[in-house]
Design a protein around this motif. Structure first.
Motif, PDB file in Angstrom:
ATOM      1  N   LYS A 168     -19.849  -3.904  41.910  1.00  0.00           N
ATOM      2  CA  LYS A 168     -20.565  -2.865  41.189  1.00  0.00           C
ATOM      3  C   LYS A 168     -21.034  -3.420  39.845  1.00  0.00           C
ATOM      4  O   LYS A 168     -20.308  -4.126  39.173  1.00  0.00           O
ATOM      5  N   LEU A 169     -22.283  -3.083  39.483  1.00  0.00           N
ATOM      6  CA  LEU A 169     -22.812  -3.533  38.208  1.00  0.00           C
ATOM      7  C   LEU A 169     -22.137  -2.801  37.067  1.00  0.00           C
ATOM      8  O   LEU A 169     -21.954  -1.593  37.112  1.00  0.00           O
ATOM      9  N   ASP A 170     -21.810  -3.561  36.033  1.00  0.00           N
ATOM     10  CA  ASP A 170     -21.139  -3.014  34.878  1.00  0.00           C
ATOM     11  C   ASP A 170     -22.136  -2.986  33.719  1.00  0.00           C
ATOM     12  O   ASP A 170     -22.490  -4.018  33.184  1.00  0.00           O
ATOM     13  N   LEU A 171     -22.628  -1.792  33.378  1.00  0.00           N
ATOM     14  CA  LEU A 171     -23.607  -1.703  32.282  1.00  0.00           C
ATOM     15  C   LEU A 171     -22.879  -1.616  30.946  1.00  0.00           C
ATOM     16  O   LEU A 171     -22.914  -0.595  30.259  1.00  0.00           O
ATOM     17  N   ALA A 172     -22.204  -2.678  30.597  1.00  0.00           N
ATOM     18  CA  ALA A 172     -21.467  -2.745  29.335  1.00  0.00           C
ATOM     19  C   ALA A 172     -22.454  -2.948  28.193  1.00  0.00           C
ATOM     20  O   ALA A 172     -23.574  -3.412  28.405  1.00  0.00           O
ATOM     21  N   PRO A 173     -22.050  -2.596  26.961  1.00  0.00           N
ATOM     22  CA  PRO A 173     -22.944  -2.808  25.827  1.00  0.00           C
ATOM     23  C   PRO A 173     -23.425  -4.254  25.771  1.00  0.00           C
ATOM     24  O   PRO A 173     -22.629  -5.181  25.940  1.00  0.00           O
ATOM     25  N   ALA A 174     -24.723  -4.430  25.558  1.00  0.00           N
ATOM     26  CA  ALA A 174     -25.329  -5.770  25.571  1.00  0.00           C
ATOM     27  C   ALA A 174     -26.576  -5.721  24.696  1.00  0.00           C
ATOM     28  O   ALA A 174     -27.095  -4.635  24.397  1.00  0.00           O
ATOM     29  N   PRO A 175     -27.075  -6.865  24.264  1.00  0.00           N
ATOM     30  CA  PRO A 175     -28.289  -6.838  23.452  1.00  0.00           C
ATOM     31  C   PRO A 175     -29.473  -6.213  24.208  1.00  0.00           C
ATOM     32  O   PRO A 175     -29.607  -6.376  25.419  1.00  0.00           O
ATOM     33  N   ALA A 225     -33.776 -12.881  34.394  1.00  0.00           N
ATOM     34  CA  ALA A 225     -32.934 -13.676  33.493  1.00  0.00           C
ATOM     35  C   ALA A 225     -31.948 -12.779  32.745  1.00  0.00           C
ATOM     36  O   ALA A 225     -30.780 -13.127  32.567  1.00  0.00           O
ATOM     37  N   MET A 226     -32.417 -11.599  32.300  1.00  0.00           N
ATOM     38  CA  MET A 226     -31.524 -10.644  31.640  1.00  0.00           C
ATOM     39  C   MET A 226     -30.375 -10.271  32.568  1.00  0.00           C
ATOM     40  O   MET A 226     -29.200 -10.318  32.190  1.00  0.00           O
ATOM     41  N   ALA A 227     -30.742  -9.893  33.812  1.00  0.00           N
ATOM     42  CA  ALA A 227     -29.734  -9.416  34.765  1.00  0.00           C
ATOM     43  C   ALA A 227     -28.701 -10.485  35.084  1.00  0.00           C
ATOM     44  O   ALA A 227     -27.521 -10.196  35.267  1.00  0.00           O
ATOM     45  N   ASN A 228     -29.141 -11.757  35.125  1.00  0.00           N
ATOM     46  CA  ASN A 228     -28.208 -12.851  35.415  1.00  0.00           C
ATOM     47  C   ASN A 228     -27.034 -12.871  34.444  1.00  0.00           C
ATOM     48  O   ASN A 228     -25.926 -13.235  34.811  1.00  0.00           O
ATOM     49  N   PHE A 229     -27.308 -12.513  33.183  1.00  0.00           N
ATOM     50  CA  PHE A 229     -26.246 -12.601  32.191  1.00  0.00           C
ATOM     51  C   PHE A 229     -25.837 -11.242  31.634  1.00  0.00           C
ATOM     52  O   PHE A 229     -25.319 -11.140  30.521  1.00  0.00           O
ATOM     53  N   GLU A 252     -23.336 -12.752  35.476  1.00  0.00           N
ATOM     54  CA  GLU A 252     -22.920 -11.422  35.908  1.00  0.00           C
ATOM     55  C   GLU A 252     -22.649 -11.495  37.415  1.00  0.00           C
ATOM     56  O   GLU A 252     -23.557 -11.806  38.197  1.00  0.00           O
ATOM     57  N   PRO A 253     -21.423 -11.217  37.854  1.00  0.00           N
ATOM     58  CA  PRO A 253     -21.094 -11.422  39.273  1.00  0.00           C
ATOM     59  C   PRO A 253     -21.984 -10.624  40.225  1.00  0.00           C
ATOM     60  O   PRO A 253     -22.283 -11.088  41.324  1.00  0.00           O
ATOM     61  N   ALA A 254     -22.434  -9.448  39.799  1.00  0.00           N
ATOM     62  CA  ALA A 254     -23.242  -8.623  40.697  1.00  0.00           C
ATOM     63  C   ALA A 254     -24.707  -9.057  40.719  1.00  0.00           C
ATOM     64  O   ALA A 254     -25.503  -8.525  41.474  1.00  0.00           O
ATOM     65  N   PHE A 255     -25.085 -10.034  39.886  1.00  0.00           N
ATOM     66  CA  PHE A 255     -26.479 -10.494  39.857  1.00  0.00           C
ATOM     67  C   PHE A 255     -26.468 -11.972  39.498  1.00  0.00           C
ATOM     68  O   PHE A 255     -26.994 -12.400  38.470  1.00  0.00           O
ATOM     69  N   ALA A 256     -25.834 -12.764  40.349  1.00  0.00           N
ATOM     70  CA  ALA A 256     -25.470 -14.138  39.975  1.00  0.00           C
ATOM     71  C   ALA A 256     -26.455 -15.189  40.448  1.00  0.00           C
ATOM     72  O   ALA A 256     -26.293 -16.362  40.158  1.00  0.00           O
ATOM     73  N   SER A 257     -27.505 -14.786  41.175  1.00  0.00           N
ATOM     74  CA  SER A 257     -28.381 -15.778  41.780  1.00  0.00           C
ATOM     75  C   SER A 257     -29.330 -16.413  40.746  1.00  0.00           C
ATOM     76  O   SER A 257     -30.258 -15.782  40.264  1.00  0.00           O
ATOM     77  N   LEU A 258     -29.054 -17.663  40.416  1.00  0.00           N
ATOM     78  CA  LEU A 258     -29.924 -18.440  39.528  1.00  0.00           C
ATOM     79  C   LEU A 258     -30.705 -19.429  40.373  1.00  0.00           C
ATOM     80  O   LEU A 258     -30.145 -20.026  41.293  1.00  0.00           O
ATOM     81  N   ALA A 268     -29.790 -14.892  26.483  1.00  0.00           N
ATOM     82  CA  ALA A 268     -28.877 -14.028  27.236  1.00  0.00           C
ATOM     83  C   ALA A 268     -27.609 -14.792  27.593  1.00  0.00           C
ATOM     84  O   ALA A 268     -26.492 -14.272  27.465  1.00  0.00           O
ATOM     85  N   TYR A 269     -27.776 -16.042  28.010  1.00  0.00           N
ATOM     86  CA  TYR A 269     -26.614 -16.891  28.322  1.00  0.00           C
ATOM     87  C   TYR A 269     -25.718 -17.053  27.101  1.00  0.00           C
ATOM     88  O   TYR A 269     -24.489 -16.937  27.205  1.00  0.00           O
ATOM     89  N   GLU A 270     -26.314 -17.307  25.930  1.00  0.00           N
ATOM     90  CA  GLU A 270     -25.493 -17.546  24.736  1.00  0.00           C
ATOM     91  C   GLU A 270     -24.739 -16.286  24.318  1.00  0.00           C
ATOM     92  O   GLU A 270     -23.610 -16.371  23.831  1.00  0.00           O
TER      93      GLU A 270
END
Lengths: 275, 275
Positions: free
Chosen positions: B9-16, B35-39, A150-156, B166-168
């Protein structure tokens, strides 16, 4: 997800080498080692680790991955650390001002797997915690691997990046093998037994007056059969389900026997049979 | 891998939805949130978190994933936490004594993606740090997801398991989109310019006496052309390479001009031209 089985012997099969370029904190080296070990990687090379090597914090964070820790090699120059590798991917989150193929972790996993199956050595290069890899380091590699974050939360952190790349290699290398465990399926039920169950159920529903409109019976039966086929009964489950039908049947009979007595309880059972 | 761009800007698109069942430590909730936010996952439900909620350690470990933290919901019963979901996967590292499909994270990612694209809600259930999920919790789910870990080193923490799932999902949902950045390819060179470069190079090599056996010239030219075609030059790179050929050509000419003078330097340049 606890699940380590310490009675299983470790298999040091060919796997990608991980190269950490000037890692700054021992703890990050340790968590990267743990991530490697989770997916069967065991060869770690460090280029100028800032805190030196060996490192107590790395040991502590690696949660006893002794088979990796004991094999760590330290190099002064990146060129020496990748000397014997013939395919190296640079992991980076930043676009570079050079023409270098950019691939995702899944493609990287597949390519590393194909390479190792040809008895070639491959490596994954990770940069410094704070600013990653320099362009001259990236230029030495065959391709850039980047993660679909996610570009807005990309720090791994490094361990997370190692984990995903190690996972993708493992997935690719085990693609034609089973998962650690499979479905506990039991023996599948034969179609003949399935059909007898259908007939039992439908006869029971006939007696219960479930099919109120006779013309609709065939399509209702079809729908019931389609629905129950999707459950994919095994033999034991089918026996259990036959028992369920029989029990509800008897409950229904009981309703008539006890119609003057336990009316309320019997009505409840009939409702269950129809639900 | 630093790379967060806080101006995006964070995009709160539908996600698990992620459901943590009775998590024991706030820090683990926080790293799972990160970890959730990263993906791109943002909806977390906690069933009876042992340390209660809100939790300071979770906040600290989540590295400012406010958009997840602020939306966390707490439930007393798992049944209530999954009430509105129509596809739920249980993550577990242990085989269960029930007939339940077992899939890998890649299959789970694809199925969650297909489900969400049909406007359905899907969830990923993770168990307690120390003993995972009970069988009655697994029984509520549609399938078991397990990771292809090394059996002798299989212990993943919750954040790692969340990260891979989340990555998958992200990989599957972005399969038809670009990675965060692509190859910096420039404009591809036209074949005509490539052929002119070949002719330039081959003429230059003729002059330099590179093709010592005339009969071998055609196959050597073929091999050179095949090799240089694989570099996939862009326009700028092709211009640079033409410059390289010209420079080596002039060095060669210089050898003859200066044959009595700077012999040593000229020889070195000719070697470069042949390497």
């Amino acid at each position: 997800m606890a699940g380590t089985n310490s009675s299983i012997k470790l298999d040091l099969a060919p796997a990608p080498v991980v190269i950490l370029c000037e890692p700054q904190l021992g703890e990050n080296i340790g968590t990267a080692i743990r991530a490697m070990a989770n997916f069967g990687l065991w060869e770690l090379r460090l280029v100028n680790p800032r805190e030196g090597w060996p490192n107590e914090k790395a040991n502590a964070a690696s949660t006893k991955a002794e088979h990796v820790i004991s094999r760590v090699q330290v190099f002064e120059k990146l060129e020496d650390a990748i000397e014997d590798l013939s395919l190296v991917f640079a992991t980076t989150a930043r676009k570079r001002d050079m023409f270098k193929p950019v691939i995702g972790p899944d493609v990287a996993g597949n390519r590393m797997n194909a390479h190792i199956k040809k008895d070639q050595k491959t490596g994954l290069l990770f940069g410094r915690e704070r600013w990653g890899l320099n362009n001259d380091e990236v230029a030495l590699c065959d391709a850039i691997v980047t993660l679909p974050v996610e570009p807005a939360f990309a720090s791994l952190n490094i361990a997370q990046a190692v984990l995903i790349l190690a996972y993708e290699w493992r997935r690719a290398s085990k693609a034609d093998e089973d998962l650690p465990f499979g479905s506990n399926e039991g023996l599948p039920a034969d179609k003949g037994d399935i059909v007898r169950m259908f007939e039992h159920l439908e006869g029971s529903l006939d007696k219960a007056g479930f099919f109120t409109v006779e013309e609709k019976r065939p399509s209702m039966v079809q729908n019931l059969r389609a629905m129950l086929t999707r459950t994919n009964f095994n033999q034991q489950e089918l026996r259990t389900f036959r028992g369920v039908i029989s029990a509800l049947e008897r409950a229904h009979e009981r309703e008539w026997k006890n119609r003057d007595g336990q009316k309320k309880r019997a009505t409840k059972s009939t409702d269950m049979g129809k639900s």
